[in-house]
Structures are given as C-alpha cells and as structure tokens.
Design an enzyme around this catalytic site. Structure first.
Site, PDB file in Angstrom:
ATOM      1  N   ASN A  48     -12.531  -0.638  -4.666  1.00  0.00           N
ATOM      2  CA  ASN A  48     -12.301  -0.955  -6.070  1.00  0.00           C
ATOM      3  C   ASN A  48     -13.528  -1.647  -6.669  1.00  0.00           C
ATOM      4  O   ASN A  48     -13.896  -2.726  -6.232  1.00  0.00           O
ATOM      5  CB  ASN A  48     -11.064  -1.864  -6.180  1.00  0.00           C
ATOM      6  CG  ASN A  48     -10.812  -2.363  -7.575  1.00  0.00           C
ATOM      7  OD1 ASN A  48     -11.384  -1.902  -8.554  1.00  0.00           O
ATOM      8  ND2 ASN A  48      -9.930  -3.344  -7.675  1.00  0.00           N
ATOM      9  N   TYR A  63       0.844  -1.199   0.000  1.00  0.00           N
ATOM     10  CA  TYR A  63       0.000   0.000   0.000  1.00  0.00           C
ATOM     11  C   TYR A  63       0.875   1.244   0.000  1.00  0.00           C
ATOM     12  O   TYR A  63       0.565   2.228  -0.673  1.00  0.00           O
ATOM     13  CB  TYR A  63      -0.921  -0.002   1.225  1.00  0.00           C
ATOM     14  CG  TYR A  63      -1.900  -1.152   1.224  1.00  0.00           C
ATOM     15  CD1 TYR A  63      -3.067  -1.093   0.468  1.00  0.00           C
ATOM     16  CD2 TYR A  63      -1.648  -2.302   1.965  1.00  0.00           C
ATOM     17  CE1 TYR A  63      -3.957  -2.163   0.453  1.00  0.00           C
ATOM     18  CE2 TYR A  63      -2.531  -3.369   1.955  1.00  0.00           C
ATOM     19  CZ  TYR A  63      -3.690  -3.288   1.194  1.00  0.00           C
ATOM     20  OH  TYR A  63      -4.554  -4.346   1.176  1.00  0.00           O
ATOM     21  N   CYS A  74      -6.310  -5.313  -7.356  1.00  0.00           N
ATOM     22  CA  CYS A  74      -6.031  -5.000  -5.958  1.00  0.00           C
ATOM     23  C   CYS A  74      -5.522  -6.233  -5.207  1.00  0.00           C
ATOM     24  O   CYS A  74      -4.914  -6.091  -4.146  1.00  0.00           O
ATOM     25  CB  CYS A  74      -7.249  -4.392  -5.279  1.00  0.00           C
ATOM     26  SG  CYS A  74      -8.759  -5.336  -5.445  1.00  0.00           S
TER      27      CYS A  74
END
Length: 175
Positions: free
Chosen positions: A114, A91, A122
């Site tokens: 998302n 991240y 992701c």
C-alpha cells in the site's frame, strides 16, 4: 511531514496523493516520465487532513488519491477505503469482498505494498483471530492508530520493545 506517528513522506501528482509512507530514509522510485519537485504548498491540503485526523477531528479523508498498482492491488486498496473509521476486518474479509475468497495471503501482500498508509487504512486489517498483524509503521503505530479511532482489537503477547514503543507513541498521539 512531522506527525505523532513519526516522520511521514508525502508525494502527490496533479491527480492526487501518490505516496504517504513512513520515512525510513528510502525514497520511492519516480516513474521515468516523472520529475519530482519539493513543494510544501502542493502538499498542504494533505497535511491539514492528516493533522486533523491525528487530533481526532477527521474521520474520513476527502483528498484525491493517485493509486498506482496492479488491478488486484487497486481492488484491495479500494476495499480498504470502505472500512469505516473505528472498524476493523480481516485479510479474509477483504479477499471475500473483492471476489477472491482464497486470496487472503495475496491481500496481505497488497496491504504490505500500500503506497498511501493511514489514508488507505491498511492499519484497520487484523489477523483472523482479531490480533494485530504486520504494519509498515510498526505494530505499536498500528495499535495507536486503532486506539485513536476507538477500534476493537486484540494484542498478541507483548514484547518489552513493543510495550516501550507503544507507550512512547501514545504520548506522541496525545499532542
């Protein structure tokens, strides 16, 4: 659509794919100016690419996307699209890439929001120590998607439930 990762909900506009979600029985909300019509034909190209991905035949999706979100979210999702097949990042890496190096928690929230799982990958984002972290499709699904891609990652302490889900999904991903 049925998939080795479970039932997936797809929705598209004339601009491209708007949603690819793990079906949990909840439909996303349509915009007040949208009318949704079920059409397998309209979604066929997306399904074909997803099936090719699950068979290990596709490494980069080429379908058009209709990403709707804040500018910050879109920046995060566009950064996700640049993570190559079989690679992972953290991240914090995404936060740095979008020019917001201290916003790693907000990046995590953008990943959570998302709307186009798998294609906007992701699942390729890991915790700072390289371990699996939350995923809308479940950690066992994230693990299997990363294994399908040959990515390197660490699994935190396994619970019996995660091990059972992992074994079940592994069998499904082997079509």
């Amino acid at each position: 659509m049925e998939s080795p990762a479970g039932l997936l909900l797809l929705a598209a506009t004339e601009k491209g794919l708007r949603y690819l979600l793990f079906d949990r029985g909840n439909m996303p909300s349509a915009d007040k100016h949208e009318v949704w019509i079920e059409s397998r034909e309209h979604l066929r190209a997306y399904e074909e690419q997803l099936n090719a991905y699950f068979h290990g035949e596709l490494r980069e999706f080429t379908c058009k996307l209709d990403l709707i979100g804040t500018q910050f979210q879109k920046n995060c999702w566009e950064a996700l699209l640049r993570i190559p097949y079989g690679k992972t990042c953290s991240y914090a890496d995404i936060a740095r890439e979008i020019g917001r190096p201290t916003a790693f928690r907000a990046v995590g929230q953008a990943n959570h929001d998302n709307p186009i799982s798998i294609i906007v990958p992701c699942h390729r984002v890991l915790g700072a120590n390289g371990t699996l972290t939350g995923y809308g499709g479940g950690l066992s699904t994230k693990e299997k998607l990363l294994r399908l891609e040959g990515a390197t990652f660490r699994v935190a302490k396994s619970s019996p439930k995660l091990a059972q889900e992992s074994t079940s999904l592994q069998a499904q991903l082997q079509y």
